[in-house]
Design a protein around this motif. Structure first.
Motif, mmCIF file in Angstrom:
data_model
loop_
_atom_site.group_PDB
_atom_site.id
_atom_site.type_symbol
_atom_site.label_atom_id
_atom_site.label_comp_id
_atom_site.label_asym_id
_atom_site.label_seq_id
_atom_site.Cartn_x
_atom_site.Cartn_y
_atom_site.Cartn_z
ATOM 1 N N TYR A 72 0.829 -1.205 0.000
ATOM 2 C CA TYR A 72 0.000 0.000 0.000
ATOM 3 C C TYR A 72 0.860 1.250 0.000
ATOM 4 O O TYR A 72 1.961 1.265 0.549
ATOM 5 C CB TYR A 72 -0.921 0.008 1.232
ATOM 6 N N LEU A 73 0.327 2.292 -0.623
ATOM 7 C CA LEU A 73 0.969 3.611 -0.648
ATOM 8 C C LEU A 73 0.150 4.564 0.203
ATOM 9 O O LEU A 73 -1.077 4.511 0.200
ATOM 10 C CB LEU A 73 1.020 4.156 -2.076
ATOM 11 N N ASP A 74 0.817 5.448 0.905
ATOM 12 C CA ASP A 74 0.146 6.455 1.704
ATOM 13 C C ASP A 74 0.330 7.837 1.094
ATOM 14 O O ASP A 74 1.301 8.088 0.381
ATOM 15 C CB ASP A 74 0.700 6.475 3.137
ATOM 16 N N GLU A 75 -0.583 8.717 1.402
ATOM 17 C CA GLU A 75 -0.563 10.141 1.102
ATOM 18 C C GLU A 75 0.119 10.524 -0.213
ATOM 19 O O GLU A 75 -0.418 10.301 -1.274
ATOM 20 C CB GLU A 75 0.037 10.919 2.272
ATOM 21 N N ALA A 76 1.309 11.124 -0.126
ATOM 22 C CA ALA A 76 1.964 11.700 -1.301
ATOM 23 C C ALA A 76 2.221 10.661 -2.390
ATOM 24 O O ALA A 76 1.957 10.908 -3.566
ATOM 25 C CB ALA A 76 3.267 12.387 -0.914
ATOM 26 N N ASP A 77 2.729 9.492 -2.012
ATOM 27 C CA ASP A 77 3.012 8.458 -3.008
ATOM 28 C C ASP A 77 1.743 8.030 -3.744
ATOM 29 O O ASP A 77 1.752 7.831 -4.957
ATOM 30 C CB ASP A 77 3.669 7.236 -2.359
ATOM 31 N N ALA A 78 0.641 7.923 -3.022
ATOM 32 C CA ALA A 78 -0.639 7.555 -3.644
ATOM 33 C C ALA A 78 -1.114 8.657 -4.585
ATOM 34 O O ALA A 78 -1.620 8.377 -5.674
ATOM 35 C CB ALA A 78 -1.685 7.277 -2.574
ATOM 36 N N CYS A 79 -0.946 9.903 -4.192
ATOM 37 C CA CYS A 79 -1.358 11.028 -5.046
ATOM 38 C C CYS A 79 -0.530 11.082 -6.321
ATOM 39 O O CYS A 79 -1.065 11.334 -7.409
ATOM 40 C CB CYS A 79 -1.249 12.345 -4.280
ATOM 41 N N PHE A 80 0.778 10.844 -6.219
ATOM 42 C CA PHE A 80 1.618 10.839 -7.418
ATOM 43 C C PHE A 80 1.271 9.662 -8.320
ATOM 44 O O PHE A 80 1.234 9.802 -9.540
ATOM 45 C CB PHE A 80 3.098 10.837 -7.047
ATOM 46 N N GLN A 81 1.009 8.496 -7.746
ATOM 47 C CA GLN A 81 0.616 7.346 -8.560
ATOM 48 C C GLN A 81 -0.687 7.644 -9.288
ATOM 49 O O GLN A 81 -0.830 7.349 -10.472
ATOM 50 C CB GLN A 81 0.469 6.092 -7.699
ATOM 51 N N ARG A 82 -1.643 8.244 -8.595
ATOM 52 C CA ARG A 82 -2.935 8.601 -9.204
ATOM 53 C C ARG A 82 -2.715 9.540 -10.390
ATOM 54 O O ARG A 82 -3.321 9.373 -11.450
ATOM 55 C CB ARG A 82 -3.816 9.258 -8.146
ATOM 56 N N ALA A 83 -1.810 10.500 -10.235
ATOM 57 C CA ALA A 83 -1.531 11.452 -11.308
ATOM 58 C C ALA A 83 -0.886 10.752 -12.510
ATOM 59 O O ALA A 83 -1.273 10.997 -13.660
ATOM 60 C CB ALA A 83 -0.636 12.571 -10.791
ATOM 61 N N VAL A 84 0.073 9.880 -12.256
ATOM 62 C CA VAL A 84 0.744 9.157 -13.354
ATOM 63 C C VAL A 84 -0.250 8.279 -14.108
ATOM 64 O O VAL A 84 -0.250 8.244 -15.344
ATOM 65 C CB VAL A 84 1.939 8.328 -12.823
ATOM 66 N N SER A 112 -7.181 17.917 -6.394
ATOM 67 C CA SER A 112 -6.793 19.190 -5.788
ATOM 68 C C SER A 112 -5.274 19.317 -5.714
ATOM 69 O O SER A 112 -4.563 18.343 -5.482
ATOM 70 C CB SER A 112 -7.407 19.324 -4.391
ATOM 71 N N ASN A 113 -4.800 20.526 -5.967
ATOM 72 C CA ASN A 113 -3.382 20.880 -5.853
ATOM 73 C C ASN A 113 -2.456 19.974 -6.651
ATOM 74 O O ASN A 113 -1.381 19.598 -6.180
ATOM 75 C CB ASN A 113 -2.952 20.890 -4.384
ATOM 76 N N THR A 114 -2.870 19.596 -7.866
ATOM 77 C CA THR A 114 -2.063 18.725 -8.727
ATOM 78 C C THR A 114 -1.908 19.368 -10.091
ATOM 79 O O THR A 114 -2.883 19.797 -10.694
ATOM 80 C CB THR A 114 -2.738 17.341 -8.877
ATOM 81 N N SER A 115 -0.668 19.444 -10.562
ATOM 82 C CA SER A 115 -0.408 20.027 -11.881
ATOM 83 C C SER A 115 0.814 19.358 -12.498
ATOM 84 O O SER A 115 1.548 18.635 -11.827
ATOM 85 C CB SER A 115 -0.174 21.539 -11.779
ATOM 86 N N ALA A 116 1.016 19.612 -13.789
ATOM 87 C CA ALA A 116 2.148 19.017 -14.497
ATOM 88 C C ALA A 116 2.773 20.028 -15.441
ATOM 89 O O ALA A 116 2.084 20.867 -16.011
ATOM 90 C CB ALA A 116 1.700 17.791 -15.277
ATOM 91 N N GLU A 117 4.074 19.929 -15.590
ATOM 92 C CA GLU A 117 4.826 20.680 -16.596
ATOM 93 C C GLU A 117 5.550 19.653 -17.455
ATOM 94 O O GLU A 117 6.158 18.722 -16.925
ATOM 95 C CB GLU A 117 5.872 21.584 -15.946
ATOM 96 N N VAL A 118 5.492 19.828 -18.765
ATOM 97 C CA VAL A 118 6.176 18.905 -19.670
ATOM 98 C C VAL A 118 7.655 19.292 -19.712
ATOM 99 O O VAL A 118 8.002 20.425 -19.994
ATOM 100 C CB VAL A 118 5.559 18.958 -21.081
#
Length: 112
Positions: free
Chosen positions: A21-33, A78-84
């Motif tokens: 399992y991933l918690d907090e930040a790691d889960a949010c980054f995985q969701r974004a990827v 919320s609070n998620t963005s990306a730059e290429v």
């Protein structure tokens, strides 16, 4: 937020065969990827997941087009963005979640 770790397009297991399992930040980054990697509408349980982008590396505006598509997919988070950072066979992104940034490589994989 807690999520199951995805590795090599499958659920990651520890040495005892239990899900990792991933918690907090790691889960949010995985969701974004994941959101940046799958085509919008391809996941039957959530047709809003994913993004729509295609690109031609020779297009001088390719970075902007891809960034727009991915950030549109991130609008639901919320609070998620990306730059290429770069475009080639894959897209290298600087993903920011809650002011923490990580460099991630993504490939549009289409249907899930």
């Amino acid at each position: 937020m807690t999520d199951v770790k995805i590795e090599n397009n499958d659920v990651a297991l520890d040495s005892a065969g239990r899900m990792i399992y991933l918690d907090e930040a790691d889960a949010c980054f995985q969701r974004a990827v994941i959101s940046a990697s799958v085509g919008r509408g391809s996941f039957v349980y959530d047709r809003t997941l994913g993004c729509d982008y295609s690109y031609d590396c020779a297009d001088e505006y390719a970075n902007r087009r891809v960034a727009l598509g991915i950030n549109e997919a991130f609008a639901r988070f919320s609070n998620t963005s990306a730059e290429v950072q770069s475009i080639g066979q894959t897209v290298t992104l600087k993903i920011t979640v809650n002011s923490e940034s990580r460099i991630q490589e993504v490939r549009l994989i289409g249907d899930v």
